[in-house]
Design a protein around this motif. Structure first.
Motif, short mmCIF file in Angstrom:
data_model
loop_
_atom_site.label_atom_id
_atom_site.label_comp_id
_atom_site.label_asym_id
_atom_site.label_seq_id
_atom_site.Cartn_x
_atom_site.Cartn_y
_atom_site.Cartn_z
N ASN A 1 0.85 -1.19 0.00
CA ASN A 1 0.00 0.00 0.00
C ASN A 1 0.88 1.24 0.00
OD1 ASN A 1 -2.45 1.51 0.19
ND2 ASN A 1 -2.03 1.84 2.36
N TYR A 2 1.11 1.79 -1.18
CA TYR A 2 1.94 2.98 -1.27
C TYR A 2 1.10 4.23 -1.04
CZ TYR A 2 5.67 0.09 -3.07
OH TYR A 2 6.64 -0.86 -3.19
N GLY A 3 1.72 5.20 -0.42
CA GLY A 3 1.04 6.46 -0.18
C GLY A 3 1.94 7.43 0.54
N PHE A 4 1.43 8.65 0.73
CA PHE A 4 2.19 9.66 1.43
C PHE A 4 1.27 10.35 2.42
CE2 PHE A 4 0.13 12.35 -1.68
CZ PHE A 4 -0.06 13.54 -1.01
N ALA A 5 1.89 11.03 3.39
CA ALA A 5 1.14 11.78 4.39
C ALA A 5 1.96 13.00 4.79
CB ALA A 5 0.84 10.91 5.61
N PHE A 6 1.29 13.96 5.44
CA PHE A 6 1.99 15.12 5.99
C PHE A 6 1.14 15.68 7.13
CE2 PHE A 6 -0.66 16.78 2.59
CZ PHE A 6 -1.23 17.93 3.12
N GLN A 7 1.74 16.58 7.90
CA GLN A 7 1.04 17.19 9.02
C GLN A 7 0.83 18.69 8.76
OE1 GLN A 7 2.08 16.09 13.04
NE2 GLN A 7 3.46 14.48 12.33
N PHE A 8 -0.24 19.21 9.36
CA PHE A 8 -0.50 20.64 9.26
C PHE A 8 -1.36 21.06 10.45
CE2 PHE A 8 -3.99 18.53 7.19
CZ PHE A 8 -5.12 19.29 7.50
N GLU A 9 -1.44 22.36 10.68
CA GLU A 9 -2.24 22.92 11.77
C GLU A 9 -3.59 23.39 11.23
OE1 GLU A 9 -1.44 23.03 14.99
OE2 GLU A 9 0.54 22.14 14.68
N HIS A 10 -4.65 23.07 11.98
CA HIS A 10 -5.99 23.51 11.61
C HIS A 10 -6.74 23.91 12.87
CE1 HIS A 10 -9.97 23.74 9.87
NE2 HIS A 10 -10.40 22.78 10.68
N GLN A 11 -7.01 25.22 13.02
CA GLN A 11 -7.76 25.73 14.16
C GLN A 11 -7.21 25.18 15.49
OE1 GLN A 11 -11.90 24.89 13.43
NE2 GLN A 11 -12.03 26.35 11.72
N ASP A 12 -5.90 25.34 15.64
CA ASP A 12 -5.19 24.92 16.86
C ASP A 12 -5.20 23.40 17.05
OD1 ASP A 12 -4.55 27.54 17.56
OD2 ASP A 12 -6.49 27.81 18.56
N ARG A 13 -5.53 22.68 16.01
CA ARG A 13 -5.45 21.22 16.07
C ARG A 13 -4.31 20.74 15.18
NH1 ARG A 13 -11.48 18.67 15.68
NH2 ARG A 13 -10.37 16.85 16.50
N LEU B 1 -7.74 11.48 7.61
CA LEU B 1 -7.40 12.69 8.35
C LEU B 1 -7.58 12.42 9.84
CD1 LEU B 1 -6.66 15.74 8.07
CD2 LEU B 1 -9.12 16.21 8.23
N TYR B 2 -6.53 12.69 10.62
CA TYR B 2 -6.54 12.38 12.04
C TYR B 2 -6.05 13.58 12.86
CZ TYR B 2 -6.73 7.67 10.09
OH TYR B 2 -7.08 6.56 9.37
N ASP B 3 -6.56 13.68 14.07
CA ASP B 3 -6.03 14.61 15.05
C ASP B 3 -4.91 13.88 15.79
OD1 ASP B 3 -5.48 16.11 17.36
OD2 ASP B 3 -7.51 16.88 17.47
N MET C 1 -16.54 13.07 8.77
CA MET C 1 -17.37 14.12 9.34
C MET C 1 -17.43 15.31 8.38
SD MET C 1 -15.85 14.04 13.23
CE MET C 1 -15.68 12.48 14.12
N GLU C 2 -18.62 15.87 8.24
CA GLU C 2 -18.84 16.95 7.28
C GLU C 2 -17.94 18.15 7.55
OE1 GLU C 2 -20.48 18.34 3.85
OE2 GLU C 2 -20.93 16.41 4.81
N GLU C 3 -17.69 18.45 8.82
CA GLU C 3 -16.86 19.59 9.20
C GLU C 3 -15.51 19.55 8.51
OE1 GLU C 3 -14.32 21.11 13.10
OE2 GLU C 3 -15.84 19.54 13.33
N PHE C 4 -14.94 18.35 8.40
CA PHE C 4 -13.59 18.24 7.87
C PHE C 4 -13.59 18.04 6.35
CE2 PHE C 4 -13.21 17.28 12.35
CZ PHE C 4 -12.14 18.09 12.69
#
Length: 527
Positions: A434-446, A461-463, A475-478
């Motif tokens: 299972n090839y893939g990539f990921a990265f991190q970022f800030e969203h509304q202090d999360r 997408l995970y916290d 979830m619709e929010e995200f």
């Protein structure tokens, strides 16, 4: 600033050293450790007893947001040693023919630079990046095994160690096993409690991890005889707490204490094979491990914590020796891991080719020589295991080589800033491909962790700071954040030719969020 070459005759591998400081350096890794064992926000971190590991943190800095760029042993270790994102994405045992699985002899690892400026190198334990490279760097007397699990039955030095103690090889007294899809037939072993092959109790100090620590002590003694006055770099790579577990005698009381307080993760639940929205990759791993029983999960978690306590006991032998020899105070020490462990979450053990942050998070404790200042005891800055190489080299006054992507973490330890860190997390070949990539970022202090699976286009997408993970894209929010995430990913994937292969499919899976342009979709056009 003095210039050196890794190969003086050919004048290749140029690097610079600014100063003559050369403290003894100790680098310790464990294999596949859950954040339950060390992260202060996790309840079980208050249950586990690790005074020796804790002492490293107390005398230095704990980096509470440290991650590996790969959740698989070989690639993760290659990243640590080279100070770069890993050059391959699979362990050798499971790779299809034709895939790169080891470091090449010409690959520069941080230990090469230490050796060039006069350090005596010693290593014991797991290497898993190719024996040839390690022998070339550390020398023929190295004790390094290039496999996923320890060679307990064919390690001559360990067999002699057991013989001196009048202890026989271990076997399982009680073994934990997952179940196959019929939920009846035994499947993979998680290990468990061990005894001697004649049924007698297996002593704690006969354990393989304790043997490794004591062997590292003997290597340091040898280094002082072989090259008196030269600085020593000692590296010890424990297999534990990687499963299959091997819990020796004498820890029965601790097992009862730990197990009483274990609450299975919220995400542990029976399989719903009729759920059409389930993550097929995670479903494959759940089936592979067969964690259908809640009591099995509790035992697995208890064994994981106990195995870390065994490692801590082993390290106690080494730390006591270093203190008795008056080597500890001015020694630089780095403690970390190659990757994490699910530890029962989502009914899974181990790690794999998927994007749950739990398997990317690692411990990171750095203790400088006592003569160097530390003003930050707990650092929340995002750091990576690719920072380990520049940090260790900096202790020896070696300027970070241009090819290395990490930075010297001592800057953060004294309240300064690091250079910008680009983190790309990659999957490859493990139980599944299972090839893939990921990265991190800030969203509304999360603190968010985004993953993209190349073949299916499935996105996650995970916290990062949540204990038990759920895919927030459900979830619709995200989902409303999708255009922003696609923009971030597009910028990242086009920033470096190493990620171009991901960009080809990513732009197709997310075409509705990207502007139409006239670029050649093949990316390469013959003239």
């Amino acid at each position: 600033m003095k210039q050196y070459f890794l190969n003086s005759k050919e004048r290749t591998g140029s690097f610079y050293r600014d100063g003559e400081d050369a403290p003894n350096i100790l680098f310790i890794t464990v294999d596949m450790i859950s954040a339950d064992c060390y992260h202060k926000d996790r309840p079980l971190s208050q249950v586990i007893n690790t005074p020796n590991i804790d002492s490293i943190a107390e005398e230095g800095t704990s980096f509470n947001n440290a991650f590996t760029p790969s959740p698989l042993c070989g690639p993760a270790r290659a990243a640590i040693f080279t100070g770069m994102h890993p050059p391959y994405l699979s362990n050798g045992e499971r790779s299809p023919v034709g895939m790169k699985i080891d470091l090449e002899l010409h690959d520069a690892i941080f230990q090469d630079y230490l050796k060039r400026v006069g350090y005596v190198l010693k290593h014991t334990g797991k290497c898993h990046v190719g024996v040839e490279k390690f022998i070339r760097t550390f020398g023929e007397n190295i004790h390094a095994w290039d496999r996923w699990g320890p060679p307990t039955e064919d390690d001559d030095r360990y067999l002699a160690y057991l013989a001196d103690m009048n202890v026989k090889l271990p076997r399982y007294r009680k073994e934990l096993r997952g179940l196959q899809i019929d939920k009846l037939s035994p499947a993979n072993s998680f290990g468990g409690w061990i005894e001697q092959s004649d049924g007698e109790d297996f002593p704690l100090d006969a354990h393989y991890s304790v043997f490794l620590a004591k062997l590292a002590v003997e290597q340091i003694k040898a280094a002082k005889i072989q090259s008196p006055g030269k600085p020593i770099f000692s590296q010890i790579d424990f297999f534990d707490p990687h499963q299959p577990y091997s819990i020796p005698s004498g820890l029965e009381g601790r097992y009862e204490q730990i197990r009483r307080v274990i609450v299975p993760p919220k995400s542990f639940e029976p399989f719903d094979e009729n759920n059409p929205n389930r993550n097929k990759t995670l479903d494959l791993y759940k089936q592979y491990w067969g964690m259908y029983d809640e009591e099995l999960v509790k035992d697995y978690i208890a064994c994981h914590l106990l195995q870390v306590e065994v490692v801590d006991h082993a390290l106690g032998h080494m730390i006591r020796f270093l203190k008795e020899e008056n080597m500890w105070d001015e020694m630089a020490v780095v403690f970390s891991a190659d990757h994490g462990d699910m530890n029962g979450r989502l009914a899974m053990a181990d790690k794999g080719s998927y994007f749950i942050p739990e398997i990317y998070r690692v411990p990171m404790h750095v203790k400088p020589p006592s003569s160097k200042n530390v003003t930050v005891k707990d650092c929340g800055e995002l750091v990576s295991t690719i920072d380990i190489a520049p940090t260790i080299l900096a202790f020896a006054c070696i300027k970070c080589p241009d090819a290395m992507e990490g930075d010297d973490l001592h800057k953060l330890m004294i309240g300064g800033e690091r250079r910008p860190l680009t983190q790309v997390y990659q999957t490859g070949v493990h139980v599944g491909t299972n090839y893939g990539f990921a990265f991190q970022f800030e969203h509304q202090d999360r603190h968010m962790f985004y993953g993209y699976n190349v073949t299916t286009g499935h996105e996650e997408l995970y916290d990062v700071n949540l204990d038990d993970q759920v895919n927030l894209f459900e979830m619709e929010e995200f989902l409303n954040q999708k255009p922003t995430i696609v923009e971030l990913a597009a910028e990242l994937l086009q920033s470096d030719p190493r990620w171009a292969g991901y960009w080809a499919s990513y732009r197709l899976h997310n075409a509705r969020f990207l502007p139409i342009n006239k670029t050649d979709m093949q990316m390469l056009k013959p003239i």
